[in-house]
Design a protein around this motif. Structure first.
Motif, PDB file in Angstrom:
ATOM      1  N   ALA A  71     -25.348  14.691 -12.737  1.00 49.56           N
ATOM      2  CA  ALA A  71     -26.180  13.498 -13.194  1.00 49.56           C
ATOM      3  C   ALA A  71     -26.181  12.417 -12.016  1.00 49.56           C
ATOM      4  N   LEU A  72     -27.374  11.972 -11.659  1.00 51.29           N
ATOM      5  CA  LEU A  72     -27.436  11.344 -10.727  1.00 51.29           C
ATOM      6  C   LEU A  72     -28.360  10.179 -10.750  1.00 51.29           C
ATOM      7  N   PHE A  73     -28.320   8.923 -10.296  1.00 50.82           N
ATOM      8  CA  PHE A  73     -29.278   8.006 -10.279  1.00 50.82           C
ATOM      9  C   PHE A  73     -30.121   7.836  -8.874  1.00 50.82           C
ATOM     10  N   SER A  74     -31.048   7.449  -9.109  1.00 43.56           N
ATOM     11  CA  SER A  74     -32.041   7.164  -8.071  1.00 43.56           C
ATOM     12  C   SER A  74     -31.663   6.190  -7.000  1.00 43.56           C
ATOM     13  N   GLN A  75     -32.165   6.097  -6.015  1.00 43.20           N
ATOM     14  CA  GLN A  75     -31.540   5.056  -4.998  1.00 43.20           C
ATOM     15  C   GLN A  75     -31.678   3.643  -5.445  1.00 43.20           C
ATOM     16  N   ASP A  76     -32.788   3.080  -6.224  1.00 50.56           N
ATOM     17  CA  ASP A  76     -33.050   1.887  -6.662  1.00 50.56           C
ATOM     18  C   ASP A  76     -32.534   1.782  -8.176  1.00 50.56           C
ATOM     19  N   GLY A  77     -31.825   2.784  -8.549  1.00 51.43           N
ATOM     20  CA  GLY A  77     -31.125   2.758  -9.741  1.00 51.43           C
ATOM     21  C   GLY A  77     -32.027   2.603 -10.909  1.00 51.43           C
ATOM     22  N   SER A  78     -33.276   2.912 -11.065  1.00 49.84           N
ATOM     23  CA  SER A  78     -34.208   2.812 -11.964  1.00 49.84           C
ATOM     24  C   SER A  78     -34.399   4.130 -12.955  1.00 49.84           C
ATOM     25  N   PHE A  79     -33.907   5.264 -12.212  1.00 52.03           N
ATOM     26  CA  PHE A  79     -34.229   6.431 -13.021  1.00 52.03           C
ATOM     27  C   PHE A  79     -32.769   7.279 -12.964  1.00 52.03           C
ATOM     28  N   LEU A  80     -32.405   8.034 -13.846  1.00 49.17           N
ATOM     29  CA  LEU A  80     -31.231   8.925 -14.165  1.00 49.17           C
ATOM     30  C   LEU A  80     -31.997  10.287 -14.056  1.00 49.17           C
ATOM     31  N   VAL A  81     -31.360  11.075 -13.295  1.00 52.62           N
ATOM     32  CA  VAL A  81     -31.689  12.631 -13.298  1.00 52.62           C
ATOM     33  C   VAL A  81     -30.639  13.544 -13.634  1.00 52.62           C
ATOM     34  N   THR A  82     -30.949  14.196 -14.619  1.00 54.43           N
ATOM     35  CA  THR A  82     -29.677  15.216 -15.191  1.00 54.43           C
ATOM     36  C   THR A  82     -29.905  16.688 -14.922  1.00 54.43           C
ATOM     37  N   ALA A  83     -29.220  17.559 -14.562  1.00 54.14           N
ATOM     38  CA  ALA A  83     -29.407  19.036 -14.320  1.00 54.14           C
ATOM     39  C   ALA A  83     -28.432  19.690 -15.531  1.00 54.14           C
ATOM     40  N   SER A  84     -28.846  20.728 -15.847  1.00 49.66           N
ATOM     41  CA  SER A  84     -27.932  21.441 -16.798  1.00 49.66           C
ATOM     42  C   SER A  84     -28.084  22.952 -16.796  1.00 49.66           C
ATOM     43  N   GLU A  85     -26.818  23.770 -17.588  1.00 43.94           N
ATOM     44  CA  GLU A  85     -27.065  24.954 -17.645  1.00 43.94           C
ATOM     45  C   GLU A  85     -28.281  25.688 -18.493  1.00 43.94           C
ATOM     46  N   ASP A  86     -28.746  24.688 -18.999  1.00 43.44           N
ATOM     47  CA  ASP A  86     -29.884  25.153 -19.805  1.00 43.44           C
ATOM     48  C   ASP A  86     -31.497  25.333 -19.077  1.00 43.44           C
ATOM     49  N   ALA A  87     -30.954  25.435 -17.777  1.00 49.76           N
ATOM     50  CA  ALA A  87     -32.255  25.655 -16.403  1.00 49.76           C
ATOM     51  C   ALA A  87     -33.069  24.479 -16.610  1.00 49.76           C
ATOM     52  N   THR A  88     -32.897  23.214 -16.995  1.00 49.53           N
ATOM     53  CA  THR A  88     -34.063  22.157 -17.093  1.00 49.53           C
ATOM     54  C   THR A  88     -33.269  20.958 -16.213  1.00 49.53           C
ATOM     55  N   VAL A  89     -34.232  20.400 -15.646  1.00 44.33           N
ATOM     56  CA  VAL A  89     -33.829  19.077 -15.056  1.00 44.33           C
ATOM     57  C   VAL A  89     -34.442  17.987 -15.554  1.00 44.33           C
ATOM     58  N   LYS A  90     -34.080  16.952 -15.922  1.00 41.62           N
ATOM     59  CA  LYS A  90     -34.533  15.936 -16.909  1.00 41.62           C
ATOM     60  C   LYS A  90     -34.501  14.686 -16.079  1.00 41.62           C
ATOM     61  N   SER A  91     -35.388  13.704 -16.148  1.00 37.45           N
ATOM     62  CA  SER A  91     -35.355  12.214 -15.498  1.00 37.45           C
ATOM     63  C   SER A  91     -35.616  11.395 -16.723  1.00 37.45           C
ATOM     64  N   TRP A  92     -34.719  10.232 -16.457  1.00 37.18           N
ATOM     65  CA  TRP A  92     -34.745   9.480 -17.727  1.00 37.18           C
ATOM     66  C   TRP A  92     -34.739   7.998 -17.235  1.00 37.18           C
ATOM     67  N   SER A  93     -35.842   7.041 -17.677  1.00 32.15           N
ATOM     68  CA  SER A  93     -35.915   5.878 -17.355  1.00 32.15           C
ATOM     69  C   SER A  93     -34.727   4.845 -17.787  1.00 32.15           C
ATOM     70  N   LEU A  94     -34.156   4.354 -16.893  1.00 28.05           N
ATOM     71  CA  LEU A  94     -32.983   3.502 -17.276  1.00 28.05           C
ATOM     72  C   LEU A  94     -33.568   2.250 -18.243  1.00 28.05           C
ATOM     73  N   CYS A  95     -34.809   1.736 -18.115  1.00 28.62           N
ATOM     74  CA  CYS A  95     -35.248   0.783 -18.976  1.00 28.62           C
ATOM     75  C   CYS A  95     -35.560   1.228 -20.294  1.00 28.62           C
ATOM     76  N   HIS A  96     -35.696   2.631 -20.389  1.00 27.12           N
ATOM     77  CA  HIS A  96     -35.718   3.036 -22.031  1.00 27.12           C
ATOM     78  C   HIS A  96     -34.520   3.296 -22.554  1.00 27.12           C
ATOM     79  N   VAL A  97     -33.581   3.964 -21.457  1.00 33.93           N
ATOM     80  CA  VAL A  97     -32.187   4.239 -22.175  1.00 33.93           C
ATOM     81  C   VAL A  97     -31.445   2.947 -22.716  1.00 33.93           C
TER      82      VAL A  97
END
Length: 474
Positions: A125-151
């Motif tokens: 789980a990593l944040f983008s350089q500007d801190g606006s996005f959170l990106v997560t990778a998983s054992e389920d073979a997917t990589v998801k991006s999350w907008s921190l404003c929405h979270v």
């Protein structure tokens, strides 16, 4: 303030961590009782704090950069497999084996949100350089991006199902590790399917793919985003250049690879070269450039100037390589067990002590929330009721000494000083005003627990005396 690039390397097997100078290999600070996993140890240089999730239990260990022993220990709802610090805001994110993601405010300790991000273990789980996005990778073979404003949207219910901004599903097996580019929305991931894929996590669009000859363990991308590195179980590090022709020309002109030329190569639009890359892939461009570890490579990272590559292996050594010449220039061999975590950070040349730091209380205890989340009314209310989950201070500073001396004077008082509870004494229930007032925040939870137990015993004693009076009355 003069800064230097320091390296933090940890070994979970012998619970040891070092903050050392890569230029001369001198250890500036060492840390004990650091049992973090490969991706669950992070360093916050602004707060000068090292966060490490315990590999054996659901707990978080916090070290000050100038102290060798843990400063705090906080319980967590479950064991965290990865941690990350937001570079722009005081947020700490943790991914768990259950697929949940937890987001805390490290300044207040409040749990801002937790949700089911994946249905298998979150590996990164990593944040983008500007801190606006959170990106997560998983054992389920997917990589998801999350907008921190929405979270962090306060209008959403506490247990609302969050939808990712985008989902990348290019891997056929679970993702092992992930790294983000610092200048654009690109992510590189390695998977158990032995592929290294570069993709845009905002658009969920794959850009490049490279098949690796061995099972990958870790991945890194340089600061300019032009070279990818994958550490594998065979002890080798494979490099893939995104712009091989242009980078080769630049290196022939200047061995140090000027940043201007790399940025021009990255931001340029060569349609002919892009079409050629899409047709042939990166399989012909990776090279077995770095060999030297005896065993698998467990962690890698690039320097801020993209000139050096750092790698930690199962042999307990940290190697520093010059990327342009593929030459090993230094070996750090203080670890006696496999290196599990490796990161770089800019720190002051003279690190101020905890008392000299302007951050007198830079960390608050993280709130513990039930795994299912049932019973929690809002994000700041824990699902577990009872005493507050305060972090236990373990530093032998003046404040701790003062607390111990006060406690010793309290214990030395005569027993007659304790108020007796008789039948005529009015004892309020525990939920109301207590006969024994609760101790303030400057005492430990043990004293609070004793006060609560005293109130419960007093109430029961009063009931027994009332029943005895009724029986005697006939």
């Amino acid at each position: 303030m003069a800064l230097l690039e320091a390296c933090l390397s940890c070994s979970g097997a012998n619970e040891k961590g070092y903050l050392w100078d890569p230029q001369n290999g001198v250890v500036r600070h060492d840390f004990n009782q650091m049992t973090g996993l490969a991706r669950s140890t992070v360093f916050a240089p602004k707060q000068r704090i090292v966060y490490s999730s315990n590999a054996n239990k659901a707990a978080l260990t916090i070290h000050y950069a100038t102290k060798d022993v843990p400063r705090y220990r906080c319980p967590l709802p479950e064991k965290m497999t990865c941690l990350s610090i937001n570079p722009a805001c005081p947020y700490l994110v943790g991914g768990a084996a259950s697929g949940k993601v937890y987001l805390w405010n490290i300044a207040t300790g409040a749990l801002l949100r937790f949700w089911d991000a994946h249905y298998k273990e979150v590996t990164r789980a990593l944040f983008s350089q500007d801190g606006s996005f959170l990106v997560t990778a998983s054992e389920d073979a997917t990589v998801k991006s999350w907008s921190l404003c929405h979270v962090l949207d306060v209008t959403l219910p506490a247990h609302a199902e969050l939808r990712p901004h985008n989902t990348y599903m290019g891997h056929t097996l679970g993702a092992v590790d992930m790294a983000l580019s610092t200048i654009d929305g690109r992510a590189v991931t390695v998977s158990k399917d032995r592929t290294m894929r570069l993709h845009d996590y905002i658009l969920a669009q794959e850009l490049r793919c490279c098949l690796l000859p061995s099972a990958p363990k870790c991945v890194a991308i340089d600061t300019e985003g032009t070279s990818l590195f994958a550490g594998c179980s065979d002890g080798k590090i494979y490099q893939a250049e995104l712009y091989p022709e242009r980078q080769r020309t630049a290196r022939q002109q200047d061995d140090s690879v000027p940043q201007k030329k790399l940025l021009e190569a990255l931001l340029g639009h060569d349609t002919e070269h892009a079409a050629h890359a899409r047709t042939t892939g990166l399989g012909e461009y990776y090279t077995t450039a770095f060999e030297g570890h005896k065993g698998g490579v467990s962690a890698i990272c690039c320097s801020t100037d993209s000139l050096h590559l750092y790698s930690g292996g199962a042999d307990g050594n940290v190697h520093i390589w010059r990327i342009s010449s593929k030459q090993l220039i230094r070996v750090f061999s203080q670890h006696k067990a496999p290196v599990t975590a490796l990161s770089l950070a800019l720190i002051p040349v003279k690190m101020p002590s905890e008392k000299e730091s302007s951050l007198t209380s830079p960390f608050a205890a993280l709130k513990k929330v039930g795994i299912t989340g049932e019973g929690a009314d809002d994000f700041t209310t824990p699902a577990y009721h009872g005493t507050e989950f305060e972090a236990a201070a373990k530093d032998d500073d003046d404040r701790t000494t003062e607390k111990k001396s006060k406690r010793a004077r309290t214990d030395a008082e005569p027993a007659s000083a304790t108020p007796a509870v008789s039948a005529s004494t009015t004892v309020a229930p525990v939920s109301g005003k207590s006969a024994v007032s609760y101790v303030g925040g400057d005492k430990s939870d043990a004293i609070n627990l004793v006060a609560r137990l005293y109130n419960i015993v007093a109430v029961q004693q009063q009931k027994i005396e009332e029943l005895s009076a009724k029986v005697a009355a006939g």
